[in-house]
Design a protein around this motif. Structure first.
Motif, PDB file in Angstrom:
ATOM      1  N   LEU A  17       0.746  -1.246  -0.278  1.00 24.96           N
ATOM      2  CA  LEU A  17      -0.168  -0.020  -0.040  1.00 24.96           C
ATOM      3  C   LEU A  17       0.842   1.319   0.059  1.00 24.96           C
ATOM      4  CD1 LEU A  17      -2.480  -1.113   2.711  1.00 24.96           C
ATOM      5  CD2 LEU A  17      -2.840  -1.356   0.281  1.00 24.96           C
ATOM      6  N   GLY A  18       0.412   2.205  -0.621  1.00 23.96           N
ATOM      7  CA  GLY A  18       1.271   3.510  -0.806  1.00 23.96           C
ATOM      8  C   GLY A  18       0.160   4.649  -0.710  1.00 23.96           C
ATOM      9  N   GLU A  19       0.312   5.479   0.202  1.00 25.72           N
ATOM     10  CA  GLU A  19      -0.516   6.760   0.378  1.00 25.72           C
ATOM     11  C   GLU A  19       0.082   7.744  -0.176  1.00 25.72           C
ATOM     12  OE1 GLU A  19      -0.391   4.442   4.170  1.00 25.72           O
ATOM     13  OE2 GLU A  19       0.990   4.910   2.749  1.00 25.72           O
TER      14      GLU A  19
ATOM     15  N   LEU B  99      -9.103  18.021   1.661  1.00 24.95           N
ATOM     16  CA  LEU B  99      -7.788  17.162   0.949  1.00 24.95           C
ATOM     17  C   LEU B  99      -8.739  15.962   0.634  1.00 24.95           C
ATOM     18  CD1 LEU B  99      -4.818  17.554   3.247  1.00 24.95           C
ATOM     19  CD2 LEU B  99      -5.180  18.608   0.915  1.00 24.95           C
ATOM     20  N   ARG B 100      -7.997  15.097  -0.452  1.00 21.18           N
ATOM     21  CA  ARG B 100      -8.439  13.831  -0.607  1.00 21.18           C
ATOM     22  C   ARG B 100      -7.181  12.932  -0.745  1.00 21.18           C
ATOM     23  NH1 ARG B 100     -11.294  10.946  -5.737  1.00 21.18           N
ATOM     24  NH2 ARG B 100      -8.978  11.363  -6.902  1.00 21.18           N
ATOM     25  N   LEU B 101      -7.028  11.833   0.127  1.00 24.65           N
ATOM     26  CA  LEU B 101      -5.955  11.071   0.425  1.00 24.65           C
ATOM     27  C   LEU B 101      -6.344  10.010  -0.579  1.00 24.65           C
ATOM     28  CD1 LEU B 101      -5.186  11.003   4.118  1.00 24.65           C
ATOM     29  CD2 LEU B 101      -4.486  12.624   2.493  1.00 24.65           C
ATOM     30  N   SER B 102      -5.283   9.350  -1.040  1.00 21.84           N
ATOM     31  CA  SER B 102      -5.413   8.154  -1.851  1.00 21.84           C
ATOM     32  C   SER B 102      -4.524   7.086  -1.449  1.00 21.84           C
ATOM     33  CB  SER B 102      -5.045   8.266  -3.385  1.00 21.84           C
ATOM     34  OG  SER B 102      -5.793   9.360  -4.079  1.00 21.84           O
ATOM     35  N   CYS B 103      -4.922   5.789  -1.685  1.00 19.17           N
ATOM     36  CA  CYS B 103      -4.079   4.680  -1.338  1.00 19.17           C
ATOM     37  C   CYS B 103      -4.285   3.600  -2.631  1.00 19.17           C
ATOM     38  CB  CYS B 103      -4.495   3.965  -0.096  1.00 19.17           C
ATOM     39  SG  CYS B 103      -3.786   2.662   0.554  1.00 19.17           S
ATOM     40  N   ALA B 104      -2.778   3.583  -3.094  1.00 24.73           N
ATOM     41  CA  ALA B 104      -2.542   2.681  -4.197  1.00 24.73           C
ATOM     42  C   ALA B 104      -2.329   1.518  -3.610  1.00 24.73           C
ATOM     43  CB  ALA B 104      -1.877   3.329  -5.198  1.00 24.73           C
ATOM     44  N   ALA B 105      -2.713   0.428  -4.160  1.00 17.41           N
ATOM     45  CA  ALA B 105      -2.352  -1.034  -3.926  1.00 17.41           C
ATOM     46  C   ALA B 105      -1.719  -1.683  -4.966  1.00 17.41           C
ATOM     47  CB  ALA B 105      -3.734  -1.729  -3.513  1.00 17.41           C
ATOM     48  N   SER B 106      -0.735  -2.447  -4.625  1.00 17.27           N
ATOM     49  CA  SER B 106      -0.031  -3.345  -5.632  1.00 17.27           C
ATOM     50  C   SER B 106       0.063  -4.784  -5.017  1.00 17.27           C
ATOM     51  CB  SER B 106       1.133  -2.792  -6.067  1.00 17.27           C
ATOM     52  OG  SER B 106       1.950  -2.754  -5.060  1.00 17.27           O
ATOM     53  N   GLY B 107       0.319  -5.651  -5.909  1.00 13.87           N
ATOM     54  CA  GLY B 107       0.354  -7.098  -5.299  1.00 13.87           C
ATOM     55  C   GLY B 107      -0.872  -7.835  -5.469  1.00 13.87           C
ATOM     56  N   ARG B 108      -1.537  -8.215  -4.465  1.00 10.45           N
ATOM     57  CA  ARG B 108      -2.862  -8.755  -4.385  1.00 10.45           C
ATOM     58  C   ARG B 108      -3.954  -7.654  -4.757  1.00 10.45           C
ATOM     59  NH1 ARG B 108      -4.598 -13.177  -0.127  1.00 10.45           N
ATOM     60  NH2 ARG B 108      -6.236 -13.101  -1.690  1.00 10.45           N
ATOM     61  N   THR B 109      -4.876  -8.208  -5.532  1.00 11.43           N
ATOM     62  CA  THR B 109      -5.829  -7.062  -5.866  1.00 11.43           C
ATOM     63  C   THR B 109      -6.686  -6.588  -4.380  1.00 11.43           C
ATOM     64  OG1 THR B 109      -7.995  -6.581  -6.908  1.00 11.43           O
ATOM     65  CG2 THR B 109      -7.562  -9.091  -6.227  1.00 11.43           C
ATOM     66  N   VAL B 110      -7.007  -5.490  -4.461  1.00 12.25           N
ATOM     67  CA  VAL B 110      -7.365  -4.718  -3.262  1.00 12.25           C
ATOM     68  C   VAL B 110      -8.813  -5.255  -2.897  1.00 12.25           C
ATOM     69  CG1 VAL B 110      -8.419  -2.865  -4.213  1.00 12.25           C
ATOM     70  CG2 VAL B 110      -7.705  -2.427  -2.033  1.00 12.25           C
ATOM     71  N   SER B 111      -9.564  -5.719  -3.938  1.00  6.84           N
ATOM     72  CA  SER B 111     -10.953  -6.472  -3.611  1.00  6.84           C
ATOM     73  C   SER B 111     -10.968  -7.469  -2.771  1.00  6.84           C
ATOM     74  CB  SER B 111     -11.683  -6.639  -5.026  1.00  6.84           C
ATOM     75  OG  SER B 111     -10.880  -7.632  -5.583  1.00  6.84           O
ATOM     76  N   SER B 112      -9.769  -8.162  -2.433  1.00 10.66           N
ATOM     77  CA  SER B 112      -9.752  -9.143  -1.618  1.00 10.66           C
ATOM     78  C   SER B 112      -9.746  -8.766  -0.153  1.00 10.66           C
ATOM     79  CB  SER B 112      -8.468 -10.027  -1.839  1.00 10.66           C
ATOM     80  OG  SER B 112      -8.468 -10.697  -3.222  1.00 10.66           O
ATOM     81  N   TYR B 113      -9.617  -7.439   0.258  1.00 12.85           N
ATOM     82  CA  TYR B 113      -9.505  -7.027   1.520  1.00 12.85           C
ATOM     83  C   TYR B 113     -10.656  -5.956   1.848  1.00 12.85           C
ATOM     84  CZ  TYR B 113      -4.959  -8.835   1.050  1.00 12.85           C
ATOM     85  OH  TYR B 113      -3.636  -9.807   0.870  1.00 12.85           O
ATOM     86  N   ALA B 114     -10.830  -5.851   2.976  1.00 16.29           N
ATOM     87  CA  ALA B 114     -11.426  -4.551   3.789  1.00 16.29           C
ATOM     88  C   ALA B 114     -10.340  -3.864   3.803  1.00 16.29           C
ATOM     89  CB  ALA B 114     -12.081  -4.881   5.061  1.00 16.29           C
ATOM     90  N   MET B 115     -10.571  -2.443   3.798  1.00 18.10           N
ATOM     91  CA  MET B 115      -9.832  -1.259   3.891  1.00 18.10           C
ATOM     92  C   MET B 115      -9.863  -0.286   4.784  1.00 18.10           C
ATOM     93  SD  MET B 115      -7.445  -2.068   1.327  1.00 18.10           S
ATOM     94  CE  MET B 115      -6.761  -0.843   1.055  1.00 18.10           C
ATOM     95  N   GLY B 116      -8.929   0.539   5.237  1.00 18.33           N
ATOM     96  CA  GLY B 116      -9.253   1.488   6.336  1.00 18.33           C
ATOM     97  C   GLY B 116      -8.217   2.492   6.382  1.00 18.33           C
TER      98      GLY B 116
ATOM     99  N   GLY C 138       2.456   6.022   5.211  1.00 22.35           N
ATOM    100  CA  GLY C 138       1.573   7.122   5.807  1.00 22.35           C
ATOM    101  C   GLY C 138       2.082   8.415   4.735  1.00 22.35           C
ATOM    102  N   THR C 139       1.103   9.356   4.980  1.00 18.68           N
ATOM    103  CA  THR C 139       1.184  10.668   4.277  1.00 18.68           C
ATOM    104  C   THR C 139       0.770  11.555   5.346  1.00 18.68           C
ATOM    105  OG1 THR C 139       0.292  12.002   2.536  1.00 18.68           O
ATOM    106  CG2 THR C 139      -1.387  10.708   3.570  1.00 18.68           C
ATOM    107  N   GLN C 140       1.465  12.629   5.371  1.00 19.66           N
ATOM    108  CA  GLN C 140       1.280  13.716   6.360  1.00 19.66           C
ATOM    109  C   GLN C 140       0.203  14.905   5.997  1.00 19.66           C
ATOM    110  OE1 GLN C 140       3.407  14.764   9.868  1.00 19.66           O
ATOM    111  NE2 GLN C 140       1.276  15.416   9.761  1.00 19.66           N
ATOM    112  N   VAL C 141      -0.509  15.110   6.859  1.00 20.58           N
ATOM    113  CA  VAL C 141      -1.649  15.891   6.886  1.00 20.58           C
ATOM    114  C   VAL C 141      -1.431  17.113   7.832  1.00 20.58           C
ATOM    115  CG1 VAL C 141      -4.139  16.487   6.949  1.00 20.58           C
ATOM    116  CG2 VAL C 141      -3.211  14.509   5.843  1.00 20.58           C
ATOM    117  N   ILE C 142      -1.340  18.451   7.647  1.00 20.09           N
ATOM    118  CA  ILE C 142      -1.263  19.646   8.499  1.00 20.09           C
ATOM    119  C   ILE C 142      -2.344  20.642   8.339  1.00 20.09           C
ATOM    120  CG2 ILE C 142       0.357  21.505   9.265  1.00 20.09           C
ATOM    121  CD1 ILE C 142       2.807  19.777   8.247  1.00 20.09           C
ATOM    122  N   VAL C 143      -3.188  20.735   9.330  1.00 20.56           N
ATOM    123  CA  VAL C 143      -4.032  21.826   9.144  1.00 20.56           C
ATOM    124  C   VAL C 143      -3.906  23.100   9.935  1.00 20.56           C
ATOM    125  CG1 VAL C 143      -6.553  22.222   9.470  1.00 20.56           C
ATOM    126  CG2 VAL C 143      -5.955  19.774   8.812  1.00 20.56           C
TER     127      VAL C 143
END
Length: 122
Positions: free
Chosen positions: A4-6, A18-35, A115-120
């Motif tokens: 996973l990469g944010e 802001l909109r955060l994204s998390c790109a998955a590689s390796g196994r398909t993300v549909s195999s997992y619940a995500m959080g 992880g990805t840093q969010v500063i408000v």
């Protein structure tokens, strides 16, 4: 296992979005619940939001209800976190995670991004 990469973090003023994204590689993300989880400086990592494999059920932490939305695009192997009306207390490193079932506890997730840093700012 899935990798996973944010992305999408940054500096934003209070009330902004802001909109955060998390790109998955390796196994398909549909195999997992995500959080999404977050860790503020000096605090423990805490649950933010989770979605099941088919986007039929979602959990949101009370602190973000009405402001954050979690979604996923299984065709694109990507998880999102739309964050609106951001507050200084949302400042944290945000992590995406994958697990075998919909959950809210860290121990129930088996793969984590860096992880990805969010500063408000106020």
């Amino acid at each position: 296992q899935v990798q996973l990469g944010e992305s999408g973090g940054g500096l934003v003023q209070a009330g902004g979005s802001l909109r955060l994204s998390c790109a998955a590689s390796g196994r398909t993300v549909s195999s997992y619940a995500m959080g999404w989880f977050r860790r503020a400086l000096g605090k423990e990592r805490e649950f933010v939001a989770a979605v099941d494999r088919w986007s039929t059920r979602r959990y949101l932490a009370d602190a973000v209800k009405g402001r954050f939305t979690i979604s996923r695009d299984n065709a694109e192997n990507t998880l999102y976190l739309q964050m609106n009306d951001l507050k200084p207390e949302d400042t944290a490193v945000y992590y995406c995670a994958a697990g075998p079932y919909l959950a809210t506890k860290e121990a129930d997730f088996v793969s984590w991004g860096q992880g990805t840093q969010v500063i408000v700012s106020s």
